[in-house]
Design a protein around this motif. Structure first.
Motif, mmCIF file in Angstrom:
data_model
loop_
_atom_site.group_PDB
_atom_site.id
_atom_site.type_symbol
_atom_site.label_atom_id
_atom_site.label_comp_id
_atom_site.label_asym_id
_atom_site.label_seq_id
_atom_site.Cartn_x
_atom_site.Cartn_y
_atom_site.Cartn_z
ATOM 1 N N ALA A 27 35.982 0.516 -34.500
ATOM 2 C CA ALA A 27 34.953 0.962 -33.562
ATOM 3 C C ALA A 27 35.381 0.594 -32.148
ATOM 4 O O ALA A 27 36.367 -0.125 -31.944
ATOM 5 N N ALA A 28 34.641 1.094 -31.172
ATOM 6 C CA ALA A 28 34.971 0.852 -29.761
ATOM 7 C C ALA A 28 34.174 -0.320 -29.205
ATOM 8 O O ALA A 28 33.031 -0.565 -29.597
ATOM 9 N N PHE A 29 34.809 -1.027 -28.267
ATOM 10 C CA PHE A 29 34.170 -2.120 -27.538
ATOM 11 C C PHE A 29 34.453 -1.910 -26.057
ATOM 12 O O PHE A 29 35.600 -1.753 -25.654
ATOM 13 N N ASP A 30 33.391 -1.897 -25.244
ATOM 14 C CA ASP A 30 33.558 -1.629 -23.821
ATOM 15 C C ASP A 30 32.720 -2.618 -23.012
ATOM 16 O O ASP A 30 31.503 -2.494 -22.926
ATOM 17 N N PRO A 31 33.358 -3.619 -22.408
ATOM 18 C CA PRO A 31 32.597 -4.624 -21.653
ATOM 19 C C PRO A 31 32.068 -4.114 -20.321
ATOM 20 O O PRO A 31 31.291 -4.803 -19.660
ATOM 21 N N ARG B 228 25.205 -8.645 -23.353
ATOM 22 C CA ARG B 228 24.236 -8.744 -24.446
ATOM 23 C C ARG B 228 24.082 -7.391 -25.149
ATOM 24 O O ARG B 228 24.092 -7.317 -26.379
ATOM 25 N N ASP B 229 23.970 -6.310 -24.364
ATOM 26 C CA ASP B 229 23.825 -4.981 -24.967
ATOM 27 C C ASP B 229 25.078 -4.593 -25.739
ATOM 28 O O ASP B 229 24.995 -3.995 -26.823
ATOM 29 N N GLU B 230 26.238 -4.923 -25.189
ATOM 30 C CA GLU B 230 27.469 -4.557 -25.883
ATOM 31 C C GLU B 230 27.632 -5.345 -27.179
ATOM 32 O O GLU B 230 28.088 -4.804 -28.192
ATOM 33 N N MET B 231 27.242 -6.603 -27.182
ATOM 34 C CA MET B 231 27.327 -7.383 -28.416
ATOM 35 C C MET B 231 26.300 -6.912 -29.449
ATOM 36 O O MET B 231 26.550 -6.964 -30.647
ATOM 37 N N THR B 232 25.147 -6.425 -28.991
ATOM 38 C CA THR B 232 24.202 -5.814 -29.925
ATOM 39 C C THR B 232 24.835 -4.595 -30.581
ATOM 40 O O THR B 232 24.696 -4.382 -31.801
ATOM 41 N N ALA B 233 25.554 -3.800 -29.791
ATOM 42 C CA ALA B 233 26.265 -2.644 -30.346
ATOM 43 C C ALA B 233 27.356 -3.075 -31.319
ATOM 44 O O ALA B 233 27.565 -2.443 -32.356
ATOM 45 N N VAL B 234 28.061 -4.158 -30.996
ATOM 46 C CA VAL B 234 29.091 -4.687 -31.897
ATOM 47 C C VAL B 234 28.485 -5.027 -33.254
ATOM 48 O O VAL B 234 29.028 -4.665 -34.312
ATOM 49 N N HIS B 235 27.349 -5.696 -33.249
ATOM 50 C CA HIS B 235 26.718 -6.086 -34.517
ATOM 51 C C HIS B 235 26.254 -4.866 -35.302
ATOM 52 O O HIS B 235 26.362 -4.838 -36.536
ATOM 53 N N MET C 225 33.863 -13.561 -27.284
ATOM 54 C CA MET C 225 32.774 -12.744 -27.817
ATOM 55 C C MET C 225 33.154 -12.096 -29.150
ATOM 56 O O MET C 225 32.313 -11.951 -30.043
ATOM 57 N N LEU C 226 34.424 -11.704 -29.293
ATOM 58 C CA LEU C 226 34.889 -11.025 -30.508
ATOM 59 C C LEU C 226 35.695 -11.956 -31.408
ATOM 60 O O LEU C 226 36.473 -11.489 -32.241
#
Length: 247
Positions: A125-129, A135-142, A169-170
């Motif tokens: 999946a994609a991760f974009d800081p 916080r929003d990006e880590m919610t998407a990660v989960h 974070m990852l």
């Protein structure tokens, strides 16, 4: 550490030429990743089938918004038939051609469908800081992990301090960290405006700065046990990649 280089599928002959060039000037490379770009006729998985003759590990990008609804997933069948074992699922930008049909899928929807249909396929999946707050990006990660994601490809990073923060974070995830050259003020403005990138104070959009940063970033990524992918867009491949890594 796995090292991938992103190739643009402009056409079959040019793609194979670029793949051979990368393999020649960067012998440490052990994977290619290929985006699915609507302006070119060659789809990412077909391009990866071609490049797998040069490097077996070729990873197609799949645009979630292009996948029709339903339980069938012909694209997964095509990917497995090509002998590919990994994919990267991104949501995808809306097409410029309004005649191109898209669907209201999230990347989590399609990750979940891939894992149901092809459980042995490794799905990134994609991760974009840059696109939202941490916080929003880590919610998407989960959400993506709950959908079955096996790892992540990050948006290219340009700041070693941000790289270290994102690595925390990852922590514990299988990550390909993005590194891309940005050459010239117009390119810098594009990344700042379109991708919301914040460059460090000492950033200079030159080949020398970008090669120096890439070397330092790879050293840091090695230190925390990650993988790296280079995205050498709008740059001479040989000029950017030759002797970029220690032999």
């Amino acid at each position: 550490m796995r090292i991938s280089v992103e190739l643009i599928p402009r056409g079959e002959a040019e793609l194979l030429t670029d793949a051979a060039m990368v393999r020649s000037v960067m012998p440490q490379v052990n994977a290619f990743n290929i985006p699915d770009l609507m302006r070119f006729p060659t789809r990412s998985w077909d391009a990866c089938k071609l490049t797998s003759g040069i490097l077996p590990a070729s990873i197609p990008h799949i645009r979630a918004i292009d996948i029709p609804p339903g339980e069938e997933l012909p694209i997964a069948d095509a990917i497995e038939a090509a002998g590919l074992r990994e994919v990267l699922v991104v949501r995808g930008d809306p097409p410029h051609d309004m005649g191109h049909r898209t669907y209201p899928n999230s990347s989590e929807d399609i990750i979940r469908r891939f894992k149901r249909h092809s459980p042995n396929l490794r799905v990134y999946a994609a991760f974009d800081p840059y696109r939202a707050g941490f916080r929003d990006e880590m919610t998407a990660v989960h959400r993506k992990l709950e959908a079955g994601a096996d790892g992540f490809f990050t948006q290219p990073l340009f700041d070693l301090r941000l790289l270290e923060i994102c690595a925390e974070m990852l922590h514990g995830q299988d990550v390909f960290w993005g590194v891309a050259p940005v050459l010239g003020q117009k390119s810098q403005a594009y990344w700042e405006t379109t991708n919301r990138v914040i460059f460090p104070a000492g950033f200079v959009p030159t080949l020398d700065w970008n090669r120096d940063f890439a070397t330092k970033a790879v050293r840091a990524i090695q230190g925390f046990g990650g993988n790296v992918y280079f995205m050498p867009i709008r740059v001479n491949l040989a000029a950017y990649l030759t002797d970029l890594l220690p032999s």
